[in-house]
Design a protein around this motif. Structure first.
Motif, short mmCIF file in Angstrom:
data_model
loop_
_atom_site.label_atom_id
_atom_site.label_comp_id
_atom_site.label_asym_id
_atom_site.label_seq_id
_atom_site.Cartn_x
_atom_site.Cartn_y
_atom_site.Cartn_z
N ASN A 31 0.85 -1.19 0.00
CA ASN A 31 0.00 0.00 0.00
C ASN A 31 0.89 1.24 0.00
O ASN A 31 1.74 1.38 0.86
CB ASN A 31 -0.87 0.05 1.27
CG ASN A 31 -1.97 -0.97 1.25
OD1 ASN A 31 -2.69 -1.10 0.27
ND2 ASN A 31 -2.11 -1.71 2.34
N ASN A 32 0.62 2.14 -0.94
CA ASN A 32 1.41 3.36 -1.01
C ASN A 32 0.53 4.53 -1.46
O ASN A 32 0.89 5.28 -2.36
CB ASN A 32 2.59 3.17 -1.98
CG ASN A 32 3.57 4.31 -1.92
OD1 ASN A 32 3.71 4.97 -0.90
ND2 ASN A 32 4.25 4.56 -3.02
N ILE A 79 1.66 -7.70 4.28
CA ILE A 79 1.06 -6.42 3.94
C ILE A 79 2.05 -5.34 4.35
O ILE A 79 2.38 -5.20 5.53
CB ILE A 79 -0.29 -6.22 4.66
CG1 ILE A 79 -1.27 -7.33 4.28
CG2 ILE A 79 -0.87 -4.84 4.35
CD1 ILE A 79 -2.53 -7.37 5.12
N LEU A 80 2.54 -4.61 3.36
CA LEU A 80 3.45 -3.49 3.60
C LEU A 80 2.70 -2.21 3.31
O LEU A 80 2.06 -2.08 2.26
CB LEU A 80 4.67 -3.58 2.68
CG LEU A 80 5.56 -4.81 2.83
CD1 LEU A 80 6.60 -4.85 1.74
CD2 LEU A 80 6.21 -4.83 4.19
N THR A 81 2.78 -1.27 4.22
CA THR A 81 2.07 -0.01 4.03
C THR A 81 3.01 1.14 4.37
O THR A 81 3.57 1.17 5.45
CB THR A 81 0.82 0.05 4.94
OG1 THR A 81 -0.02 -1.07 4.63
CG2 THR A 81 0.04 1.33 4.73
N THR A 82 3.16 2.06 3.43
CA THR A 82 3.97 3.24 3.71
C THR A 82 3.08 4.35 4.24
O THR A 82 1.91 4.44 3.87
CB THR A 82 4.70 3.75 2.45
OG1 THR A 82 3.73 4.14 1.48
CG2 THR A 82 5.60 2.69 1.87
N ALA A 103 -3.90 7.63 11.44
CA ALA A 103 -4.95 6.60 11.34
C ALA A 103 -4.40 5.33 10.68
O ALA A 103 -4.66 4.22 11.13
CB ALA A 103 -6.14 7.13 10.56
N VAL A 104 -3.64 5.51 9.62
CA VAL A 104 -3.04 4.37 8.91
C VAL A 104 -2.06 3.63 9.82
O VAL A 104 -2.06 2.40 9.89
CB VAL A 104 -2.36 4.83 7.60
CG1 VAL A 104 -1.51 3.72 6.99
CG2 VAL A 104 -3.41 5.32 6.61
N THR A 105 -1.23 4.37 10.53
CA THR A 105 -0.28 3.75 11.46
C THR A 105 -1.01 2.93 12.51
O THR A 105 -0.64 1.79 12.80
CB THR A 105 0.61 4.83 12.11
OG1 THR A 105 1.35 5.49 11.07
CG2 THR A 105 1.56 4.24 13.12
N GLY A 106 -2.06 3.49 13.08
CA GLY A 106 -2.85 2.77 14.08
C GLY A 106 -3.50 1.53 13.51
O GLY A 106 -3.52 0.46 14.14
N LEU A 115 -3.94 -10.30 12.45
CA LEU A 115 -3.64 -11.22 11.37
C LEU A 115 -2.50 -12.20 11.67
O LEU A 115 -2.35 -13.21 10.97
CB LEU A 115 -3.33 -10.46 10.08
CG LEU A 115 -4.48 -9.58 9.57
CD1 LEU A 115 -4.05 -8.80 8.33
CD2 LEU A 115 -5.73 -10.42 9.28
N ALA A 116 -1.71 -11.95 12.69
CA ALA A 116 -0.59 -12.83 13.04
C ALA A 116 -1.02 -14.30 13.22
O ALA A 116 -0.33 -15.20 12.74
CB ALA A 116 0.14 -12.32 14.28
N PRO A 117 -2.16 -14.58 13.87
CA PRO A 117 -2.56 -15.99 14.02
C PRO A 117 -2.80 -16.72 12.69
O PRO A 117 -2.83 -17.94 12.66
CB PRO A 117 -3.85 -15.90 14.84
CG PRO A 117 -3.79 -14.60 15.54
CD PRO A 117 -3.06 -13.68 14.60
N TYR A 118 -2.94 -15.97 11.62
CA TYR A 118 -3.17 -16.57 10.29
C TYR A 118 -1.89 -16.66 9.46
O TYR A 118 -1.94 -16.97 8.27
CB TYR A 118 -4.23 -15.76 9.52
CG TYR A 118 -5.55 -15.73 10.22
CD1 TYR A 118 -6.46 -16.77 10.08
CD2 TYR A 118 -5.89 -14.66 11.04
CE1 TYR A 118 -7.68 -16.75 10.72
CE2 TYR A 118 -7.11 -14.63 11.69
CZ TYR A 118 -7.99 -15.68 11.54
OH TYR A 118 -9.20 -15.64 12.19
N GLY A 119 -0.76 -16.35 10.07
CA GLY A 119 0.50 -16.40 9.35
C GLY A 119 0.72 -15.21 8.42
O GLY A 119 1.59 -15.23 7.56
N ILE A 120 -0.06 -14.15 8.62
CA ILE A 120 0.04 -12.96 7.78
C ILE A 120 0.86 -11.93 8.53
O ILE A 120 0.60 -11.64 9.69
CB ILE A 120 -1.36 -12.40 7.44
CG1 ILE A 120 -2.20 -13.47 6.75
CG2 ILE A 120 -1.25 -11.13 6.60
CD1 ILE A 120 -3.68 -13.12 6.66
N ARG A 121 1.86 -11.38 7.84
CA ARG A 121 2.72 -10.36 8.44
C ARG A 121 2.33 -9.00 7.91
O ARG A 121 1.87 -8.87 6.80
CB ARG A 121 4.19 -10.62 8.11
CG ARG A 121 4.65 -11.95 8.60
CD ARG A 121 6.11 -12.27 8.28
NE ARG A 121 6.48 -11.82 6.97
CZ ARG A 121 7.66 -11.28 6.68
NH1 ARG A 121 8.57 -11.16 7.59
NH2 ARG A 121 7.97 -10.89 5.46
#
Length: 121
Positions: A31-32, A79-82, A103-106, A115-121
């Motif tokens: 996400n950018n 999921i990478l978000t800048t 808001a995005v940072t939060g 999402l960690a329990p689903y193996g999603i970083r």
């Protein structure tokens, strides 16, 4: 929601569906989104604020929501978000941008735990 935003959602939905149905799995969502506006807080119109929040927060949220089921099904994904410096500190003439990026940072911090329990970083 305005028509332009609704049309954009349909377009993103089709792209997300196409990506998740393709023979290649999507491993990373980057996400950018960015919509900058320099103005004194008191001078911003509701339309200015809606455009900024719509791009910097809501569209990023909607795209992320579309990929989460794909990642959950695979039990993997990143999921990478800048954001920007505005996500850490408010600067003069940058109030609505700072509010959006905070808001995005939060949201990203919350997603990490959700999402960690689903193996999603």
């Amino acid at each position: 929601m305005n028509q332009a935003m609704a049309g954009g959602c349909d377009s993103r939905r089709a792209t997300c569906e196409q990506a998740s149905l393709s023979e290649h799995n999507v491993d990373v969502l980057f996400n950018n989104a960015g919509y900058g506006m320099k103005a004194r807080f008191e001078d911003m119109t509701e339309e200015d604020m809606a455009a900024s929040i719509g791009t910097n927060v809501l569209r990023m949220v909607r795209v992320t929501q579309q990929f989460i089921p794909h990642f959950k099904k695979r039990r993997a994904g990143t999921i990478l978000t800048t954001t920007s410096l505005a996500g850490e500190m408010g600067l003069i003439l940058d109030g609505i941008h700072a509010a959006n990026k905070w808001a995005v940072t939060g949201m990203c911090e919350m997603l990490h735990f959700e999402l960690a329990p689903y193996g999603i970083r």
